[in-house]
Design an enzyme around this catalytic site. Sequence first.
Site, short mmCIF file in Angstrom:
data_model
loop_
_atom_site.label_atom_id
_atom_site.label_comp_id
_atom_site.label_asym_id
_atom_site.label_seq_id
_atom_site.Cartn_x
_atom_site.Cartn_y
_atom_site.Cartn_z
CB ALA A 237 -5.11 8.36 -3.82
CE LYS A 238 -3.99 0.17 0.30
NZ LYS A 238 -4.00 0.06 1.83
#
Length: 276
Positions: A237-238
């Site tokens: 995930a970013k």
Amino acid sequence: MVVTRFAPSPNGPLHLGHAFSAIVAHDLAREAGGRFLLRIEDIDGPRSRPELADAFRRDLEWLGLEWDEVPAQSTRLDTYEDAARGLLERGYLYPCTCTRAEIEALEPRLGSQGTIYPGTCKGRLLDPARPAALRLDVERAMADSGELVWEDELAGRKVAYPREAGDVVIVRKDAPASYHLAATLDDAADGVTLVTRGADLLPATDIHRLLQALLGLPVPRWHHHGLLLDGSGQKLAKRRGSPSLADRREAGEDGRALAAQLRAGEFPAGITLASA
Ligand code: GLU
Ligand code: ZN
């Protein structure tokens, strides 16, 4: 004819996990001489950022993928409304005015899609001034549909247990469909024969299979691939520091070379593929 799709939500940039997912879907279609579709799932209200869809297309191009694009979900709201109305009229949906906080206060049991809705609003007279979602009456739906099975290319034959998800939301308070309804209707409308996506969505498929039965939709096959995990074993995930594809592209990285590595099962340092 094999038809697969990649169906990203423009809520945030794509990262390596999405690249892997798109490549899996693309390659499964190409190997069979079939079609690979792109569908933008943009009905998440204020979380949806339309400008991201263009970045997604550039990301896929950069990876060397070719696709046919089908209409975005925001252009299909009428079909979701029609289907939901039909389900409501047939008694498979009921309105629910509960807020998340009200549901959590009841300490509900954890199910396959988060907490299982305890059914508070079922059969109750509701305050018409409060916004209502429509929930699936899973007991009633299962009583009518009987046992449902589905086939996953990796996980094999599955018996659907949508009760493990409970009475999920089918029509949101702020949108004419939830992910479950929209994706199920679209996959049928787009002629998708092989639904490819991450194994985190395996339990959601039980609900989709039930919706297909209620709505008389064709039943595709599924291919839930393993997820790419970071060094701490979590989904990429970013917000956990996984760079976006746009970051990599703008930094001058070769996208086709990256795609070739992902196909060969070579992942950047610290990243592993969990088996599906
Ligand atoms: N829009 C969904 C997501 O980005 C797609 C899930 C699916 O492929 O069905 O998670
Ligand atoms: Zn409720």
